[in-house]
Design a protein around this motif. Structure first.
Motif, PDB file in Angstrom:
ATOM      1  N   THR A   1      22.556  49.989  40.036  1.00 22.30           N
ATOM      2  CA  THR A   1      23.729  49.209  39.669  1.00 22.30           C
ATOM      3  C   THR A   1      23.321  48.035  38.778  1.00 22.30           C
ATOM      4  OG1 THR A   1      25.439  47.742  40.513  1.00 22.30           O
ATOM      5  CG2 THR A   1      23.517  47.997  41.873  1.00 22.30           C
ATOM      6  N   ARG A   2      24.196  47.652  37.880  1.00 24.66           N
ATOM      7  CA  ARG A   2      23.860  46.567  36.949  1.00 24.66           C
ATOM      8  C   ARG A   2      24.169  45.190  37.528  1.00 24.66           C
ATOM      9  NH1 ARG A   2      27.007  48.919  31.851  1.00 24.66           N
ATOM     10  NH2 ARG A   2      28.325  49.683  33.536  1.00 24.66           N
ATOM     11  N   GLY A   3      24.849  45.148  38.645  1.00 25.90           N
ATOM     12  CA  GLY A   3      25.044  43.877  39.340  1.00 25.90           C
ATOM     13  C   GLY A   3      26.250  43.071  38.929  1.00 25.90           C
ATOM     14  N   GLY A   4      27.063  43.596  38.002  1.00 20.68           N
ATOM     15  CA  GLY A   4      28.203  42.839  37.507  1.00 20.68           C
ATOM     16  C   GLY A   4      29.208  42.449  38.573  1.00 20.68           C
ATOM     17  N   ALA A   5      29.390  43.312  39.576  1.00 19.65           N
ATOM     18  CA  ALA A   5      30.370  43.032  40.628  1.00 19.65           C
ATOM     19  C   ALA A   5      29.998  41.772  41.405  1.00 19.65           C
ATOM     20  CB  ALA A   5      30.488  44.222  41.576  1.00 19.65           C
ATOM     21  N   ALA A   6      28.712  41.643  41.738  1.00 18.79           N
ATOM     22  CA  ALA A   6      28.265  40.478  42.511  1.00 18.79           C
ATOM     23  C   ALA A   6      28.480  39.186  41.739  1.00 18.79           C
ATOM     24  CB  ALA A   6      26.793  40.629  42.882  1.00 18.79           C
ATOM     25  N   LEU A   7      28.362  39.250  40.418  1.00 27.43           N
ATOM     26  CA  LEU A   7      28.508  38.049  39.596  1.00 27.43           C
ATOM     27  C   LEU A   7      29.957  37.758  39.215  1.00 27.43           C
ATOM     28  CD1 LEU A   7      25.410  38.494  37.286  1.00 27.43           C
ATOM     29  CD2 LEU A   7      25.813  36.582  38.825  1.00 27.43           C
ATOM     30  N   SER A   8      30.839  38.709  39.439  1.00 34.74           N
ATOM     31  CA  SER A   8      32.226  38.544  38.999  1.00 34.74           C
ATOM     32  C   SER A   8      33.209  38.345  40.140  1.00 34.74           C
ATOM     33  CB  SER A   8      32.687  39.780  38.205  1.00 34.74           C
ATOM     34  OG  SER A   8      31.826  40.067  37.141  1.00 34.74           O
ATOM     35  N   ILE A   9      32.953  38.966  41.271  1.00 39.79           N
ATOM     36  CA  ILE A   9      33.988  39.162  42.289  1.00 39.79           C
ATOM     37  C   ILE A   9      34.467  37.850  42.904  1.00 39.79           C
ATOM     38  CG2 ILE A   9      32.720  39.510  44.476  1.00 39.79           C
ATOM     39  CD1 ILE A   9      34.187  42.319  44.506  1.00 39.79           C
ATOM     40  N   ARG A  10      33.552  36.909  43.114  1.00 36.94           N
ATOM     41  CA  ARG A  10      33.956  35.612  43.685  1.00 36.94           C
ATOM     42  C   ARG A  10      34.802  34.831  42.698  1.00 36.94           C
ATOM     43  NH1 ARG A  10      32.673  31.877  47.987  1.00 36.94           N
ATOM     44  NH2 ARG A  10      34.137  30.179  47.628  1.00 36.94           N
ATOM     45  N   ALA A  11      34.369  34.818  41.442  1.00 43.36           N
ATOM     46  CA  ALA A  11      35.086  34.049  40.423  1.00 43.36           C
ATOM     47  C   ALA A  11      36.484  34.606  40.179  1.00 43.36           C
ATOM     48  CB  ALA A  11      34.285  34.040  39.128  1.00 43.36           C
TER      49      ALA A  11
ATOM     50  N   ALA B   1      35.019  47.633  40.751  1.00 39.99           N
ATOM     51  CA  ALA B   1      34.933  46.982  42.058  1.00 39.99           C
ATOM     52  C   ALA B   1      35.743  45.693  42.074  1.00 39.99           C
ATOM     53  CB  ALA B   1      33.468  46.690  42.396  1.00 39.99           C
ATOM     54  N   VAL B   2      35.706  44.972  40.961  1.00 45.03           N
ATOM     55  CA  VAL B   2      36.466  43.721  40.863  1.00 45.03           C
ATOM     56  C   VAL B   2      37.965  44.013  40.854  1.00 45.03           C
ATOM     57  CG1 VAL B   2      36.838  41.640  39.486  1.00 45.03           C
ATOM     58  CG2 VAL B   2      34.552  42.660  39.599  1.00 45.03           C
ATOM     59  N   ASP B   3      38.378  45.058  40.144  1.00 40.14           N
ATOM     60  CA  ASP B   3      39.798  45.437  40.108  1.00 40.14           C
ATOM     61  C   ASP B   3      40.295  45.853  41.488  1.00 40.14           C
ATOM     62  OD1 ASP B   3      39.777  44.968  37.387  1.00 40.14           O
ATOM     63  OD2 ASP B   3      39.341  47.059  36.860  1.00 40.14           O
ATOM     64  N   VAL B   4      39.457  46.614  42.214  1.00 40.35           N
ATOM     65  CA  VAL B   4      39.806  47.035  43.577  1.00 40.35           C
ATOM     66  C   VAL B   4      39.965  45.808  44.469  1.00 40.35           C
ATOM     67  CG1 VAL B   4      38.909  48.174  45.659  1.00 40.35           C
ATOM     68  CG2 VAL B   4      38.764  49.331  43.443  1.00 40.35           C
ATOM     69  N   ALA B   5      39.027  44.874  44.354  1.00 39.62           N
ATOM     70  CA  ALA B   5      39.087  43.654  45.167  1.00 39.62           C
ATOM     71  C   ALA B   5      40.367  42.871  44.892  1.00 39.62           C
ATOM     72  CB  ALA B   5      37.851  42.788  44.888  1.00 39.62           C
ATOM     73  N   LYS B   6      40.750  42.786  43.615  1.00 45.80           N
ATOM     74  CA  LYS B   6      41.992  42.080  43.272  1.00 45.80           C
ATOM     75  C   LYS B   6      43.193  42.760  43.910  1.00 45.80           C
ATOM     76  CE  LYS B   6      42.847  40.699  39.066  1.00 45.80           C
ATOM     77  NZ  LYS B   6      42.963  40.741  37.592  1.00 45.80           N
TER      78      LYS B   6
ATOM     79  N   ASP C   1      45.443  39.635  51.401  1.00 47.91           N
ATOM     80  CA  ASP C   1      44.790  38.331  51.478  1.00 47.91           C
ATOM     81  C   ASP C   1      43.487  38.450  52.279  1.00 47.91           C
ATOM     82  OD1 ASP C   1      44.315  35.649  51.116  1.00 47.91           O
ATOM     83  OD2 ASP C   1      45.550  35.014  52.818  1.00 47.91           O
ATOM     84  N   VAL C   2      42.556  39.230  51.744  1.00 46.00           N
ATOM     85  CA  VAL C   2      41.288  39.457  52.436  1.00 46.00           C
ATOM     86  C   VAL C   2      40.533  38.139  52.589  1.00 46.00           C
ATOM     87  CG1 VAL C   2      41.118  41.821  51.567  1.00 46.00           C
ATOM     88  CG2 VAL C   2      39.952  39.982  50.341  1.00 46.00           C
ATOM     89  N   THR C   3      39.660  38.087  53.600  1.00 46.04           N
ATOM     90  CA  THR C   3      38.918  36.845  53.858  1.00 46.04           C
ATOM     91  C   THR C   3      37.502  36.893  53.297  1.00 46.04           C
ATOM     92  OG1 THR C   3      38.218  37.704  56.012  1.00 46.04           O
ATOM     93  CG2 THR C   3      40.220  36.351  55.952  1.00 46.04           C
ATOM     94  N   GLY C   4      37.019  38.096  52.987  1.00 46.90           N
ATOM     95  CA  GLY C   4      35.662  38.194  52.477  1.00 46.90           C
ATOM     96  C   GLY C   4      35.357  39.579  51.942  1.00 46.90           C
ATOM     97  N   ILE C   5      34.253  39.675  51.209  1.00 46.52           N
ATOM     98  CA  ILE C   5      33.834  40.926  50.574  1.00 46.52           C
ATOM     99  C   ILE C   5      32.489  41.363  51.147  1.00 46.52           C
ATOM    100  CG2 ILE C   5      33.396  42.079  48.359  1.00 46.52           C
ATOM    101  CD1 ILE C   5      36.141  40.784  48.379  1.00 46.52           C
ATOM    102  N   VAL C   6      32.334  42.686  51.319  1.00 42.80           N
ATOM    103  CA  VAL C   6      31.023  43.262  51.627  1.00 42.80           C
ATOM    104  C   VAL C   6      30.658  44.166  50.456  1.00 42.80           C
ATOM    105  CG1 VAL C   6      29.645  44.623  53.227  1.00 42.80           C
ATOM    106  CG2 VAL C   6      31.558  43.270  54.097  1.00 42.80           C
ATOM    107  N   LEU C   7      29.566  43.838  49.775  1.00 42.68           N
ATOM    108  CA  LEU C   7      29.111  44.662  48.652  1.00 42.68           C
ATOM    109  C   LEU C   7      28.094  45.672  49.157  1.00 42.68           C
ATOM    110  CD1 LEU C   7      28.479  42.405  45.515  1.00 42.68           C
ATOM    111  CD2 LEU C   7      30.150  44.221  45.770  1.00 42.68           C
TER     112      LEU C   7
END
Length: 477
Positions: free
Chosen positions: A255-265, A230-235, A242-248
């Motif tokens: 799910t283990r939740g890693g995307a929520a903790l990684s995607i902003r950073a 999910a993080v790779d896709v977002a990148k 130049d997206v303005t925001g993410i919807v998870l």
């Protein structure tokens, strides 16, 4: 539910500190090692984990922490603060155009829930802002994508603009925007094509739509269950559009939740919304501080209160508060409250939002069968009107009659009446002290203090948000 494994690992690590009266640097290092492993197992980005652990460790071994009277609580607070910071610190609201319409372009890969999320967002805007959104069906490639959007639009009573599959998406958007201007829709939500993976053809098409529509928001829908992918896709999408925001989406899944903790950073772009269910109302604003509290097993009192406010009729709520204050809460009210709580989602999820309950061992594997709720209702419906309004008359012979009438064992009837009396007592306590009893019930630790602060600040925060929305609406008119 998301984060359960991570919550358990973090709680286990922190509980070791709580058992110690004094905490040493060696204790902190040991706990940080376990936190690091917990985050990596949750599929959090390696660099994010490395930076997070380093920051927490540096703050935790400071003199003001280790030499304080409650070092364990101080470290929990540091972990909570840093988790919040990693996920973005504060909620970021949907951007609004200076004049109508505000244009939102939804992008993402196939299967992420993009089209459904667009419908959920339209309904949210309609319900909360009394907006008049228009959905544009710009995905002409996926089989039945247009039909799916039309069905969603019909179910939520929001118009859908479509021109079939023989016209280019760019032209559909062009005509859709003109239609929105004519009908004075204040939001235009554009559904776009997805792919199984990011490719040049897709990005070129999306870039053309962006150039034409000049959207105020480009929201990327990402499936939280795909973890690091999910993080790779977002990148990938962010670099091209130049997206303005993410919807998870699918944050309620396994799910283990890693995307929520990684995607902003990793992307620098905020998570604006999270999808946590299949109903069209299951789209929530993402609050980093609330999510951090949930991850640490400290509940999410603010979201719980907001859900209650959305589903409860204000007049009924006032009447209920008066009944609690006067201690006249009866079984008719009990059934009414139970029905309202059911609207808020699965009971086990609601309970886990209460501070102190999220990591309660007795509730760890709690699953509330909807049939159990119906059994409770059957017991109440087997009572006479006098028994419902005057619970004190329920002597043993009446209880046996109720058990026979509802088809439930007498023991179950007795248990339900006992639970009702406990609930009545608790509600009476809350109604008289502006939730001041919460800290005493949950202790003087982080959970109790969080609950008390959350309860007391909720109305102030809600008023500020409503005033801000009102001012924005007036400006746009």
């Amino acid at each position: 539910m998301a984060f359960e494994g991570l919550t358990e690992r973090l709680q286990n690590a922190i509980s070791k500190l709580r058992r110690k009266g004094k905490v040493s640097e060696a204790d902190v290092r040991e706990v940080m090692r376990e936190i690091r492993l917990a985050l990596l197992e949750a599929d959090v980005n390696f660099q994010v984990v490395k930076d997070f652990v380093k920051t927490v460790r540096e703050r935790a071994i400071g003199a003001e922490v280790l030499e304080s009277l409650t070092p364990a609580q101080q470290i929990v607070k540091i972990v909570n603060d840093e988790l919040t910071k990693v996920m973005g610190q504060e909620a970021v609201e949907l951007a609004q155009a200076p004049k109508i319409p505000t244009i939102v372009m939804m992008v993402g890969l196939q299967g992420a829930g993009k089209t459904t999320t667009l419908g959920k967002l339209a309904l949210k805007l309609k319900n909360e802002q009394k907006a008049r959104p228009l959905l544009i069906a710009g995905d002409i490639y996926r089989p039945a994508a247009i039909d799916q959007l039309k069905i969603i639009g019909k179910n939520i009573d929001v118009p859908v603009f479509s021109l079939g599959t023989d016209i280019s998406p760019v032209e559909i958007v062009r005509q859709g925007l003109a239609f929105a201007q004519e009908k004075k829709n204040d939001y235009v939500l554009i559904d776009t094509a997805g792919r199984l993976q990011v490719d040049e053809k897709l990005m070129n098409e999306l870039a053309e739509i962006k150039q034409l529509a000049q959207p105020n928001e480009i929201l990327l829908t990402v499936d939280a269950m795909t973890g690091q992918n999910a993080v790779d896709v977002a990148k990938g999408f962010n670099e091209q559009l130049d997206v303005t925001g993410i919807v998870l989406t699918k944050l309620d899944g396994d799910t283990r939740g890693g995307a929520a903790l990684s995607i902003r950073a990793v992307t620098g772009k905020p998570i604006k919304f999270i999808g946590q269910g299949e109903k069209m109302t299951d789209l929530d604003v993402f609050y980093p501080d609330r999510m951090a509290s949930r991850i640490l097993g400290m509940g999410d009192m603010l979201t719980l209160i907001e859900k209650a406010q959305q589903d409860f009729d204000q007049k009924k709520a006032d009447e209920m508060q008066e009944k609690m204050r006067e201690n006249t809460f009866d079984f008719n009210d009990f059934i009414d409250q139970m029905t309202q709580v059911q609207k808020m989602g699965p009971m086990e999820d609601v309970i886990k939002m209460i501070p102190g309950m999220a990591n309660n061992p007795a509730l760890k594997n709690l699953k509330v069968d909807p049939k159990d709720i119906e059994h409770l209702k059957a017991i109440v419906f087997s009572m006479t009107e006098k028994e419902r309004t005057e619970p004190d008359v329920l002597n043993p012979s009446r209880r046996r009659r109720i058990a026979a009438g509802s088809g439930r064992p007498v023991q179950e009837v007795n248990r339900m009446i006992k639970q009702f009396n406990q609930m009545k007592k608790m509600m009476s306590k809350f109604s008289k002290g502006n939730f001041s009893g919460m800290e005493g019930m949950l202790g003087n630790g982080i959970s109790g203090k969080l609950a008390k602060m959350s309860m007391n600040s909720m109305m102030r925060k809600n008023k500020k948000r409503k005033l801000k929305r009102l001012r924005n609406k007036r400006k746009r008119k």
